[in-house]
Design a protein around this motif. Structure first.
Motif, PDB file in Angstrom:
ATOM      1  N   ASN A  62      35.416 -18.475  39.363  1.00 28.80           N
ATOM      2  CA  ASN A  62      35.157 -17.394  39.465  1.00 28.80           C
ATOM      3  C   ASN A  62      35.188 -16.763  38.081  1.00 28.80           C
ATOM      4  O   ASN A  62      35.329 -17.167  36.807  1.00 28.80           O
ATOM      5  N   SER A  63      34.876 -15.247  38.050  1.00 25.10           N
ATOM      6  CA  SER A  63      34.932 -14.665  36.701  1.00 25.10           C
ATOM      7  C   SER A  63      36.323 -14.670  36.125  1.00 25.10           C
ATOM      8  O   SER A  63      36.264 -14.466  34.756  1.00 25.10           O
ATOM      9  N   LYS A  64      37.423 -15.190  36.696  1.00 24.24           N
ATOM     10  CA  LYS A  64      38.884 -15.069  36.126  1.00 24.24           C
ATOM     11  C   LYS A  64      39.011 -16.738  35.612  1.00 24.24           C
ATOM     12  O   LYS A  64      40.232 -16.979  35.163  1.00 24.24           O
ATOM     13  N   GLY A  65      38.184 -17.626  36.002  1.00 27.49           N
ATOM     14  CA  GLY A  65      38.216 -18.945  35.482  1.00 27.49           C
ATOM     15  C   GLY A  65      38.724 -19.655  36.552  1.00 27.49           C
ATOM     16  O   GLY A  65      39.133 -20.969  36.373  1.00 27.49           O
ATOM     17  N   ALA A  66      39.178 -19.109  37.661  1.00 27.43           N
ATOM     18  CA  ALA A  66      39.794 -20.267  38.803  1.00 27.43           C
ATOM     19  C   ALA A  66      38.609 -20.744  39.406  1.00 27.43           C
ATOM     20  O   ALA A  66      37.513 -20.298  39.747  1.00 27.43           O
ATOM     21  N   LYS A  67      38.848 -22.303  39.796  1.00 28.21           N
ATOM     22  CA  LYS A  67      37.843 -23.033  40.536  1.00 28.21           C
ATOM     23  C   LYS A  67      37.769 -22.765  41.979  1.00 28.21           C
ATOM     24  O   LYS A  67      38.967 -22.524  42.536  1.00 28.21           O
ATOM     25  N   TYR A  68      36.619 -22.687  42.551  1.00 25.68           N
ATOM     26  CA  TYR A  68      36.248 -22.299  43.859  1.00 25.68           C
ATOM     27  C   TYR A  68      36.755 -23.591  44.635  1.00 25.68           C
ATOM     28  O   TYR A  68      36.401 -24.939  44.006  1.00 25.68           O
ATOM     29  N   LEU A  69      37.396 -23.655  45.606  1.00 25.25           N
ATOM     30  CA  LEU A  69      37.966 -24.865  46.340  1.00 25.25           C
ATOM     31  C   LEU A  69      36.721 -25.311  47.375  1.00 25.25           C
ATOM     32  O   LEU A  69      36.435 -26.437  47.614  1.00 25.25           O
ATOM     33  N   ARG A  70      35.984 -24.284  48.051  1.00 26.29           N
ATOM     34  CA  ARG A  70      35.365 -24.831  49.065  1.00 26.29           C
ATOM     35  C   ARG A  70      33.779 -24.185  49.012  1.00 26.29           C
ATOM     36  O   ARG A  70      32.897 -24.392  49.971  1.00 26.29           O
ATOM     37  N   ARG A  71      33.613 -23.147  47.761  1.00 30.25           N
ATOM     38  CA  ARG A  71      32.183 -22.565  47.898  1.00 30.25           C
ATOM     39  C   ARG A  71      31.597 -22.982  46.432  1.00 30.25           C
ATOM     40  O   ARG A  71      32.403 -23.109  45.460  1.00 30.25           O
ATOM     41  N   LEU A  72      30.427 -22.507  46.331  1.00 26.60           N
ATOM     42  CA  LEU A  72      29.783 -22.572  44.955  1.00 26.60           C
ATOM     43  C   LEU A  72      28.801 -21.508  44.892  1.00 26.60           C
ATOM     44  O   LEU A  72      28.345 -20.993  45.982  1.00 26.60           O
ATOM     45  N   ARG A  73      28.539 -21.041  43.580  1.00 26.76           N
ATOM     46  CA  ARG A  73      27.594 -20.037  43.367  1.00 26.76           C
ATOM     47  C   ARG A  73      26.501 -20.685  42.575  1.00 26.76           C
ATOM     48  O   ARG A  73      26.513 -21.777  42.241  1.00 26.76           O
ATOM     49  N   TRP A  74      25.296 -20.018  42.883  1.00 20.32           N
ATOM     50  CA  TRP A  74      24.063 -20.768  42.178  1.00 20.32           C
ATOM     51  C   TRP A  74      23.493 -19.667  41.282  1.00 20.32           C
ATOM     52  O   TRP A  74      23.156 -18.624  41.791  1.00 20.32           O
ATOM     53  N   ARG A  75      22.733 -20.350  40.171  1.00 21.07           N
ATOM     54  CA  ARG A  75      21.703 -19.194  39.562  1.00 21.07           C
ATOM     55  C   ARG A  75      20.618 -20.292  38.876  1.00 21.07           C
ATOM     56  O   ARG A  75      20.804 -21.596  38.888  1.00 21.07           O
ATOM     57  N   LEU A  76      19.801 -19.744  38.540  1.00 21.30           N
ATOM     58  CA  LEU A  76      18.389 -20.454  37.951  1.00 21.30           C
ATOM     59  C   LEU A  76      18.840 -20.931  36.479  1.00 21.30           C
ATOM     60  O   LEU A  76      19.752 -20.374  35.974  1.00 21.30           O
ATOM     61  N   SER A  77      18.333 -22.262  36.403  1.00 21.90           N
ATOM     62  CA  SER A  77      18.963 -22.606  34.885  1.00 21.90           C
ATOM     63  C   SER A  77      17.878 -21.931  33.985  1.00 21.90           C
ATOM     64  O   SER A  77      17.012 -20.981  34.200  1.00 21.90           O
ATOM     65  N   ASN A  78      18.468 -21.663  32.723  1.00 16.61           N
ATOM     66  CA  ASN A  78      17.869 -20.917  31.920  1.00 16.61           C
ATOM     67  C   ASN A  78      16.204 -21.333  31.692  1.00 16.61           C
ATOM     68  O   ASN A  78      15.392 -20.564  31.412  1.00 16.61           O
ATOM     69  N   LYS A  79      15.981 -22.813  31.509  1.00 12.58           N
ATOM     70  CA  LYS A  79      14.679 -23.300  31.455  1.00 12.58           C
ATOM     71  C   LYS A  79      14.002 -22.892  32.447  1.00 12.58           C
ATOM     72  O   LYS A  79      12.863 -22.489  32.112  1.00 12.58           O
ATOM     73  N   ALA A  80      14.530 -22.785  33.718  1.00 11.07           N
ATOM     74  CA  ALA A  80      13.627 -22.519  34.640  1.00 11.07           C
ATOM     75  C   ALA A  80      13.154 -20.979  34.893  1.00 11.07           C
ATOM     76  O   ALA A  80      12.176 -20.583  35.273  1.00 11.07           O
ATOM     77  N   HIS A  81      14.299 -20.272  34.393  1.00 10.29           N
ATOM     78  CA  HIS A  81      13.858 -18.953  34.199  1.00 10.29           C
ATOM     79  C   HIS A  81      13.005 -18.444  33.417  1.00 10.29           C
ATOM     80  O   HIS A  81      12.103 -17.590  33.589  1.00 10.29           O
ATOM     81  N   GLU A  82      13.014 -19.045  32.292  1.00  9.16           N
ATOM     82  CA  GLU A  82      12.174 -18.796  31.059  1.00  9.16           C
ATOM     83  C   GLU A  82      10.557 -19.236  31.694  1.00  9.16           C
ATOM     84  O   GLU A  82       9.601 -18.488  31.851  1.00  9.16           O
ATOM     85  N   ALA A  83      10.674 -20.301  32.376  1.00 10.31           N
ATOM     86  CA  ALA A  83       9.160 -20.796  32.902  1.00 10.31           C
ATOM     87  C   ALA A  83       8.862 -19.966  34.064  1.00 10.31           C
ATOM     88  O   ALA A  83       7.408 -19.540  34.080  1.00 10.31           O
ATOM     89  N   TYR A  84       9.707 -19.347  34.869  1.00  8.21           N
ATOM     90  CA  TYR A  84       9.369 -18.408  35.802  1.00  8.21           C
ATOM     91  C   TYR A  84       9.085 -17.108  35.302  1.00  8.21           C
ATOM     92  O   TYR A  84       7.918 -16.509  35.672  1.00  8.21           O
ATOM     93  N   SER A  85       9.341 -16.715  34.237  1.00  3.46           N
ATOM     94  CA  SER A  85       9.177 -15.424  33.503  1.00  3.46           C
ATOM     95  C   SER A  85       7.934 -15.659  32.658  1.00  3.46           C
ATOM     96  O   SER A  85       7.029 -14.471  33.016  1.00  3.46           O
ATOM     97  N   ASN A  86       7.554 -16.576  32.433  1.00  2.00           N
ATOM     98  CA  ASN A  86       6.172 -16.808  31.690  1.00  2.00           C
ATOM     99  C   ASN A  86       5.034 -16.717  32.641  1.00  2.00           C
ATOM    100  O   ASN A  86       4.038 -16.425  32.427  1.00  2.00           O
ATOM    101  N   ASN A  87       5.260 -17.437  33.918  1.00  2.00           N
ATOM    102  CA  ASN A  87       4.329 -17.445  35.005  1.00  2.00           C
ATOM    103  C   ASN A  87       4.092 -16.099  35.506  1.00  2.00           C
ATOM    104  O   ASN A  87       3.003 -15.723  36.067  1.00  2.00           O
ATOM    105  N   ALA A  88       4.991 -15.206  35.522  1.00  2.00           N
ATOM    106  CA  ALA A  88       5.004 -13.994  36.154  1.00  2.00           C
ATOM    107  C   ALA A  88       4.258 -13.063  35.203  1.00  2.00           C
ATOM    108  O   ALA A  88       3.713 -11.988  35.777  1.00  2.00           O
ATOM    109  N   GLN A  89       4.086 -13.165  34.052  1.00  2.00           N
ATOM    110  CA  GLN A  89       3.355 -12.341  33.172  1.00  2.00           C
ATOM    111  C   GLN A  89       1.956 -12.590  33.177  1.00  2.00           C
ATOM    112  O   GLN A  89       1.465 -13.563  33.331  1.00  2.00           O
TER     113      GLN A  89
END
Length: 89
Positions: A62-89
């Motif tokens: 989490n934002s305070k650095g404590a590890k989640y025990l049973r959950r995960l959050r997800w985000r696009l990798s920077n590389k994927a975001h870049e590729a997605y952004s380039n395709n969107a234009q």
């Protein structure tokens, strides 16, 4: 009931779209599942496939650095975001 490869691909694209719209904010699996109106376990399986391809990355603290025990959050990798952004234009 088995879902066709074409439908799985469409759902995966929808997951990526949700993550792209929220970038760089990471989302919990449950939030993504709610957004795409799919079962959490099915959504998690698709996200895991994307993780293997290095398209999404898990956030296990989490934002305070404590590890989640049973959950995960997800985000696009920077590389994927870049590729997605380039395709969107």
């Amino acid at each position: 009931m088995k879902i066709s490869a074409k439908k799985r691909e469409k759902i995966t694209e929808h997951i990526l779209s949700v993550l792209y719209d929220q970038f760089p904010k990471p989302l919990f699996t449950s939030e993504i599942a709610h957004e795409i109106a799919r079962d959490e376990e099915f959504t998690k399986a698709l996200i895991k496939e994307l993780e293997k391809k290095e398209i999404v990355i898990p956030i296990n603290k989490n934002s305070k650095g404590a590890k989640y025990l049973r959950r995960l959050r997800w985000r696009l990798s920077n590389k994927a975001h870049e590729a997605y952004s380039n395709n969107a234009q």
